[in-house]
Motif scaffolding. Sequence first.
Motif, PDB file in Angstrom:
ATOM      1  N   LEU A 130      -0.775   3.336   2.587  1.00  0.00           N
ATOM      2  CA  LEU A 130       0.412   4.167   2.401  1.00  0.00           C
ATOM      3  C   LEU A 130       1.378   4.077   3.578  1.00  0.00           C
ATOM      4  O   LEU A 130       2.584   4.165   3.408  1.00  0.00           O
ATOM      5  N   TYR A 131       0.815   3.858   4.770  1.00  0.00           N
ATOM      6  CA  TYR A 131       1.690   3.837   5.944  1.00  0.00           C
ATOM      7  C   TYR A 131       2.619   2.635   5.927  1.00  0.00           C
ATOM      8  O   TYR A 131       3.566   2.565   6.703  1.00  0.00           O
ATOM      9  N   PRO A 134       7.166   2.913   4.481  1.00  0.00           N
ATOM     10  CA  PRO A 134       8.472   2.856   5.154  1.00  0.00           C
ATOM     11  C   PRO A 134       8.885   1.436   5.520  1.00  0.00           C
ATOM     12  O   PRO A 134      10.044   1.046   5.322  1.00  0.00           O
ATOM     13  N   MET A 137       9.904  -0.347   2.503  1.00  0.00           N
ATOM     14  CA  MET A 137      11.184   0.139   1.985  1.00  0.00           C
ATOM     15  C   MET A 137      12.334  -0.553   2.701  1.00  0.00           C
ATOM     16  O   MET A 137      13.308  -0.995   2.080  1.00  0.00           O
ATOM     17  N   VAL A 138      12.213  -0.661   4.039  1.00  0.00           N
ATOM     18  CA  VAL A 138      13.279  -1.327   4.801  1.00  0.00           C
ATOM     19  C   VAL A 138      13.373  -2.792   4.409  1.00  0.00           C
ATOM     20  O   VAL A 138      14.473  -3.322   4.173  1.00  0.00           O
TER      21      VAL A 138
ATOM     22  N   ALA B  16      13.117   5.963   4.263  1.00  0.00           N
ATOM     23  CA  ALA B  16      12.125   5.150   4.958  1.00  0.00           C
ATOM     24  C   ALA B  16      11.927   5.656   6.378  1.00  0.00           C
ATOM     25  O   ALA B  16      10.799   5.847   6.837  1.00  0.00           O
ATOM     26  N   LEU B  19      10.107   8.994   6.369  1.00  0.00           N
ATOM     27  CA  LEU B  19       8.679   8.840   6.099  1.00  0.00           C
ATOM     28  C   LEU B  19       7.961   8.278   7.313  1.00  0.00           C
ATOM     29  O   LEU B  19       6.849   8.671   7.634  1.00  0.00           O
ATOM     30  N   TYR B  20       8.662   7.348   7.987  1.00  0.00           N
ATOM     31  CA  TYR B  20       8.013   6.699   9.125  1.00  0.00           C
ATOM     32  C   TYR B  20       7.794   7.686  10.268  1.00  0.00           C
ATOM     33  O   TYR B  20       6.706   7.785  10.831  1.00  0.00           O
ATOM     34  N   LEU B  25       2.287   9.804   6.497  1.00  0.00           N
ATOM     35  CA  LEU B  25       1.633   8.698   5.793  1.00  0.00           C
ATOM     36  C   LEU B  25       0.695   7.925   6.713  1.00  0.00           C
ATOM     37  O   LEU B  25       0.002   7.034   6.281  1.00  0.00           O
ATOM     38  N   ARG B  26       0.732   8.275   7.986  1.00  0.00           N
ATOM     39  CA  ARG B  26      -0.052   7.501   8.937  1.00  0.00           C
ATOM     40  C   ARG B  26      -1.547   7.675   8.670  1.00  0.00           C
ATOM     41  O   ARG B  26      -2.007   8.778   8.351  1.00  0.00           O
TER      42      ARG B  26
END
Lengths: 163, 121
Positions: A130-131, A134, A137-138, B16, B19-20, B25-26
């Motif tokens: 899941l990590y 992001p 997405m980019v 994004a 979320l990061y 989500l980590r």
Amino acid sequence: MAKKTAYYGIFAALAILMGYVEAVIPMPVPIPGIKIGLSNIVVVLCMYVMGTKEAFYISIVRVVISALLFRGFVGLWYSLSGAFLSYGAMLAVHRLKDASIIGVSVTGGVFHNIGQIIVACIILGRNVVLYLIPILMVSGVAAGFAIGLVSKYCLNYLEKKRE
Amino acid sequence: MKKLDFIIIAVLLVCAGGLYFSGFLRPGDEGAYAVVYVDGEEVKRYDLSQNTEDTITGINGTNQIKVQDGEISVVSADCRDQVCVNHLPINRENESIVCLPHKVVIEIENGGKNSIDAVVK
């Protein structure tokens, strides 16, 4: 009808070919899932040239054939979920009158990646990937933008040809 | 390129980034585990950061295992070949200790990178 069948054939063949070209190009980043999404050019174009329903069929045919040819059975599920989700998102953006082909393509790129991550989570049974969302997405925005530009020029050309 | 395209791109990038940096989500920093299988079925897992001693009941016998200093080893077993006892302690991903007579397999999960290049499965 015959003309439409020919169009289907050409677009599907192009999409599968793009899938092959993409499988041959090595990605310089060690993150799984990052890719250009060349075959999305065809799906996006198809959405504008043929129509949304037709683009859906092309997308499904492309995913099934190129996954079986180049990626194997597990790859099929990744691609299929990515294709469904990105198609749905692209359809939504396509409906908006104020968005151009680039916006559609960017949305498609991002949601394709998200769809793949979801299936990866289900298959792996853990949410360890899941990590990556992001990052993907980019990369999806970047790839989608490039693909959108290419599609835009293709579309301009095709429309000029038609007249 | 229309205005809405920029908005879409901006929204996606902001999502994004959000979320990061929100970090939810980590993946959790889990330590290494030793997973014990008997006859192909997982029976127990040990956290390698906690020192313990335990007895595994395999088929036709038992193995005494010991977890110490982030490594797991078999101290003694009542099997006939003692291969598992002679095996060095393990702590890296994909390493395993196998006791064939008792059908016991101890495997490391989520462990550190292996120093060898690859494992062919």
